[in-house]
Design an enzyme around this catalytic site. Structure first.
Site, short mmCIF file in Angstrom:
data_model
loop_
_atom_site.label_atom_id
_atom_site.label_comp_id
_atom_site.label_asym_id
_atom_site.label_seq_id
_atom_site.Cartn_x
_atom_site.Cartn_y
_atom_site.Cartn_z
CE LYS A 230 35.99 46.88 40.17
NZ LYS A 230 35.61 46.45 41.52
C1 PLP Z 1 39.41 51.43 42.70
C2 PLP Z 1 39.63 49.98 42.99
N1 PLP Z 1 40.87 49.55 43.23
C3 PLP Z 1 41.13 48.26 43.48
C4 PLP Z 1 40.13 47.31 43.53
C5 PLP Z 1 40.49 45.93 43.92
O1 PLP Z 1 40.07 44.94 43.07
P1 PLP Z 1 39.76 43.47 43.61
O2 PLP Z 1 38.52 43.53 44.42
O3 PLP Z 1 39.63 42.67 42.37
O4 PLP Z 1 40.95 43.03 44.40
C6 PLP Z 1 38.82 47.71 43.25
C7 PLP Z 1 37.68 46.78 43.17
O5 PLP Z 1 37.13 46.22 44.02
C8 PLP Z 1 38.55 49.09 43.02
O6 PLP Z 1 37.29 49.51 42.83
#
Ligand code: PLP
Length: 377
Positions: free
Chosen positions: A184
């Site tokens: 990110k």
């Molecule tokens: C659009 C979207 N939603 C949710 C997530 C979930 O985040 P995490 O991987 O921190 O759980 C991500 C990232 O990976 C994402 O790109």
């Protein structure tokens, strides 16, 4: 494999972050301390919101938002099939039903008209996503939610620092969620952040992330909760990254501009489409995802991915449409063919190496290898 691999992503961690983490490790507060509070305040401010609630992933944040909105069995949540899987899973965790609608090919975000047409008497909420960081349509989604009396959760996991006019990402609907996985814009290693103006949502999410505690009393639990806490070590990493966010976003925009220029001939020849990022010069770029022209097949795209990888160039097919994942088809009865725009686009995407500090030389090498691979098809 080439001598110098170029990774798909690369976290921007400097001595500042390393020192900040070491400083926290020298204290006796490794969880629930001052760093998470400061990180929450920084993220809330950036999203133009009153409150931030730090959690241990974007997925946890989305899950808590779904619960805080009271979404449960029998409720429908209208969302996009063109996203990371967590957007849908957080609805399934609560036995509610994700209802997919197709995307706008010009932005890759949910088509506002299709979203509104999918609203039924069972719809409780909408859950749009800033795909690849694009904030397009979020004001329209918000108007639709208001018009129909629906909750709106903004999945801004990919959009930290982006803007739509004067409004920042994270500012739309009832609550938004950022994510801080190492690919990110900024990272905490693992982590997420809910942002909201609602004291009720803040209190509920803060309690549920901490085992349902309603007060400081460690063994008193007011509701069903989870351990979704973010440690002080992760929080200080995020806090230090937040202070550098504008510098990081500028470097990412510069990398995007280099690609835009380097791929100009492929575009002029009608072979690829550049990322459809609206407001390119103000955008918060999460990834740089190009798309092959429609006359190429998914097999062609996969052949290009294989050639890039064989040359040491990190790349990926962002995203596989959620409605075609086997367990989703089994649970929801969706099928390939249900969302033709999503499928047409998803079959042809190529995420190229993208991070702050990507050099002009690296961009040239990627563009050259990509161009050769496509022209050989
Ligand atoms: C659009 C979207 N939603 C949710 C997530 C979930 O985040 P995490 O991987 O921190 O759980 C991500 C990232 O990976 C994402 O790109």
């Amino acid at each position: 494999m080439s001598e110098n691999p170029i990774p798909l992503s690369n976290p921007n961690v400097t001595e500042q972050e390393i020192q900040a983490v070491v400083d926290v490790l020298r204290t006796d507060r490794l969880s629930i301390g001052p760093k998470i509070k400061a990180f929450e305040a920084a993220c809330a401010a950036r999203a133009g919101r009153k409150f931030g609630i730090g959690v241990n992933s974007g997925t946890s944040g989305l899950h808590l938002c779904v619960r805080a909105m009271g979404i449960g069995e029998g409720d429908e949540v209208v969302t996009t099939p063109f996203s990371f899987i967590a957007t849908t899973n957080c609805v399934l965790f609560e036995r509610a039903k994700p209802v997919f609608v197709d995307i706008d090919p010009e932005t890759y975000n949910v088509d506002p008209a299709a979203l509104e047409a999918a609203i039924t008497g069972r719809t409780r909420a909408i859950l749009p996503v800033e795909a690849f960081g694009n904030t397009a349509h979020f004001d329209t989604y918000e108007q639709i939610a208001r018009r129909h009396g629906l909750a709106m959760i903004e999945d801004c996991c990919e959009a930290l620092g982006g803007v739509l006019g004067a409004r920042p990402a994270g500012n739309f609907g009832d609550c938004g969620v950022f994510a801080f996985y190492p690919n990110k814009q900024i990272t905490t290693g693992e982590g997420g952040m809910i942002v909201t103006d609602s004291p009720e949502i803040r209190d509920l999410c803060a309690s549920m992330r901490n085992q349902g505690r309603a007060t400081e009393a460690w063994l008193s639990h007011a509701r069903l909760g989870y351990n979704y806490r973010l440690s002080e070590i992760n929080a200080v990493l995020g806090l230090t990254q937040m202070a550098r966010l504008d510098e990081i976003l500028a470097a990412r925009r510069q990398a995007a501009t280099l690609y835009d220029q380097a791929l100009g001939q492929l575009v002029a020849d009608g072979l690829v489409h550049l990322p459809p990022m609206t407001w390119r010069d103000k955008a918060s770029w999460f990834v740089y995802v190009i798309r092959l022209a429609d006359n190429f097949s998914q097999a062609n795209r996969d052949a290009v991915l294989a050639k890039l990888r064989a040359s040491g160039i990190g790349c990926n097919n962002y995203f596989v449409p959620i409605h075609t994942q086997p367990y989703i088809m089994e649970m929801l009865g969706t099928r390939p063919g249900d969302f033709p725009i999503t499928e047409r686009i998803a079959a042809r995407t190529i995420a190229l190496p993208f991070f702050a500090g990507l050099s002009a030389e690296q961009v040239r090498r990627v563009a050259h290898t990509l161009s050769d691979a496509i022209r050989q098809l």
